[in-house]
Design a protein around this motif. Structure first.
Motif, PDB file in Angstrom:
ATOM      1  N   GLY A  15       0.794  -1.217   0.000  1.00  0.00           N
ATOM      2  CA  GLY A  15       0.000   0.000   0.000  1.00  0.00           C
ATOM      3  C   GLY A  15       0.826   1.266   0.000  1.00  0.00           C
ATOM      4  N   ALA A  16       2.139   1.151   0.156  1.00  0.00           N
ATOM      5  CA  ALA A  16       3.001   2.343   0.194  1.00  0.00           C
ATOM      6  C   ALA A  16       3.025   3.067  -1.154  1.00  0.00           C
ATOM      7  CB  ALA A  16       4.412   1.958   0.607  1.00  0.00           C
ATOM      8  N   ASP A  17       2.693   2.373  -2.234  1.00  0.00           N
ATOM      9  CA  ASP A  17       2.707   3.005  -3.559  1.00  0.00           C
ATOM     10  C   ASP A  17       1.326   3.514  -3.971  1.00  0.00           C
ATOM     11  OD1 ASP A  17       5.411   2.483  -3.809  1.00  0.00           O
ATOM     12  OD2 ASP A  17       5.075   0.537  -4.729  1.00  0.00           O
ATOM     13  N   CYS A  18       0.358   3.467  -3.069  1.00  0.00           N
ATOM     14  CA  CYS A  18      -0.986   3.980  -3.354  1.00  0.00           C
ATOM     15  C   CYS A  18      -0.997   5.502  -3.231  1.00  0.00           C
ATOM     16  CB  CYS A  18      -1.985   3.418  -2.350  1.00  0.00           C
ATOM     17  SG  CYS A  18      -2.205   1.631  -2.401  1.00  0.00           S
ATOM     18  N   ILE A  19      -2.008   6.141  -3.827  1.00  0.00           N
ATOM     19  CA  ILE A  19      -2.185   7.575  -3.600  1.00  0.00           C
ATOM     20  C   ILE A  19      -2.585   7.730  -2.126  1.00  0.00           C
ATOM     21  CG2 ILE A  19      -4.611   7.612  -4.315  1.00  0.00           C
ATOM     22  CD1 ILE A  19      -4.077  10.363  -5.534  1.00  0.00           C
ATOM     23  N   GLN A  20      -1.981   8.663  -1.427  1.00  0.00           N
ATOM     24  CA  GLN A  20      -2.184   8.843   0.008  1.00  0.00           C
ATOM     25  C   GLN A  20      -2.928  10.155   0.243  1.00  0.00           C
ATOM     26  OE1 GLN A  20      -0.971   6.440   2.097  1.00  0.00           O
ATOM     27  NE2 GLN A  20       0.142   5.355   0.515  1.00  0.00           N
ATOM     28  N   THR A  21      -4.061  10.074   0.920  1.00  0.00           N
ATOM     29  CA  THR A  21      -4.825  11.276   1.237  1.00  0.00           C
ATOM     30  C   THR A  21      -5.131  11.306   2.726  1.00  0.00           C
ATOM     31  OG1 THR A  21      -6.962  10.212   0.813  1.00  0.00           O
ATOM     32  CG2 THR A  21      -5.910  11.318  -1.051  1.00  0.00           C
ATOM     33  N   VAL A  22      -5.624  12.437   3.164  1.00  0.00           N
ATOM     34  CA  VAL A  22      -6.074  12.593   4.540  1.00  0.00           C
ATOM     35  C   VAL A  22      -7.466  13.220   4.475  1.00  0.00           C
ATOM     36  CG1 VAL A  22      -4.948  14.849   4.838  1.00  0.00           C
ATOM     37  CG2 VAL A  22      -5.475  13.454   6.830  1.00  0.00           C
ATOM     38  N   SER A  23      -8.360  12.722   5.298  1.00  0.00           N
ATOM     39  CA  SER A  23      -9.740  13.202   5.331  1.00  0.00           C
ATOM     40  C   SER A  23      -9.811  14.418   6.257  1.00  0.00           C
ATOM     41  CB  SER A  23     -10.636  12.077   5.850  1.00  0.00           C
ATOM     42  OG  SER A  23     -11.916  12.554   6.128  1.00  0.00           O
ATOM     43  N   ASP A  36      -1.942  13.947   1.336  1.00  0.00           N
ATOM     44  CA  ASP A  36      -1.233  13.720   2.591  1.00  0.00           C
ATOM     45  C   ASP A  36       0.244  13.996   2.326  1.00  0.00           C
ATOM     46  OD1 ASP A  36      -0.038  12.823   4.923  1.00  0.00           O
ATOM     47  OD2 ASP A  36      -1.410  11.131   5.138  1.00  0.00           O
ATOM     48  N   THR A  37       0.719  15.149   2.773  1.00  0.00           N
ATOM     49  CA  THR A  37       2.069  15.607   2.448  1.00  0.00           C
ATOM     50  C   THR A  37       3.166  14.818   3.159  1.00  0.00           C
ATOM     51  OG1 THR A  37       1.899  17.334   4.136  1.00  0.00           O
ATOM     52  CG2 THR A  37       1.281  17.934   1.883  1.00  0.00           C
ATOM     53  N   ARG A  38       2.795  13.853   3.985  1.00  0.00           N
ATOM     54  CA  ARG A  38       3.799  12.988   4.606  1.00  0.00           C
ATOM     55  C   ARG A  38       4.337  11.966   3.594  1.00  0.00           C
ATOM     56  NH1 ARG A  38       0.400  10.699   9.451  1.00  0.00           N
ATOM     57  NH2 ARG A  38      -1.025  10.534   7.702  1.00  0.00           N
ATOM     58  N   TYR A  39       3.683  11.875   2.440  1.00  0.00           N
ATOM     59  CA  TYR A  39       4.064  10.924   1.394  1.00  0.00           C
ATOM     60  C   TYR A  39       4.378  11.675   0.111  1.00  0.00           C
ATOM     61  CZ  TYR A  39       1.892   7.671   4.638  1.00  0.00           C
ATOM     62  OH  TYR A  39       1.572   6.948   5.756  1.00  0.00           O
ATOM     63  N   ASP A  40       4.942  10.975  -0.866  1.00  0.00           N
ATOM     64  CA  ASP A  40       5.217  11.595  -2.166  1.00  0.00           C
ATOM     65  C   ASP A  40       3.935  12.132  -2.777  1.00  0.00           C
ATOM     66  OD1 ASP A  40       7.884  10.907  -1.958  1.00  0.00           O
ATOM     67  OD2 ASP A  40       7.657   9.049  -3.109  1.00  0.00           O
ATOM     68  N   ALA A  41       4.083  13.200  -3.553  1.00  0.00           N
ATOM     69  CA  ALA A  41       2.924  13.769  -4.240  1.00  0.00           C
ATOM     70  C   ALA A  41       2.343  12.736  -5.207  1.00  0.00           C
ATOM     71  CB  ALA A  41       3.329  15.030  -4.998  1.00  0.00           C
TER      72      ALA A  41
END
Length: 106
Positions: A15-23, A36-41
């Motif tokens: 899951g580390a290569d998924c798009i990462q968002t925060v609600s 989620d700016t803790r991960y790559d854009a």
């Protein structure tokens, strides 16, 4: 769901290569999914996504699932597919620096 089980959107690298968002809840009371700016854009070529969210949002989104599982007679270990409604996001322009998408029923 994993590809070996017939899944189409396996989460690579756990899951580390998924798009990462925060609600987040905006001033208008609507819930939005922000980068989620803790991960790559995001590149918007990801085949999976995951989001950090409060327990209330997460549990609320799945609250109707119990009735769905009963109606569809799903067993505890039975696989199923979920259509995330990609057709509802056809108007999203991922080339923009700021991405704002509105769900629109096709």
């Amino acid at each position: 769901m994993k590809a070996v089980n017939g899944g189409l959107n396996e989460a690579p690298n756990g899951g580390a290569d998924c798009i990462q968002t925060v609600s987040a809840v905006a001033d208008d009371g609507k819930t939005h999914f922000l980068d989620d700016t803790r991960y790559d854009a995001p590149s918007f070529t990801e085949n999976c996504g995951r989001s950090s969210m409060s327990g209330d949002v997460n549990q609320g989104s799945m609250r109707p699932f119990g009735e769905f599982a009963k109606a569809m007679r799903l067993l505890d270990t039975q696989d199923y597919f979920l259509d995330p409604g990609n057709a509802w996001f056809k108007g999203c322009d991922t080339s923009k620096a700021v991405l704002v998408c509105t769900m629109a029923k096709p």
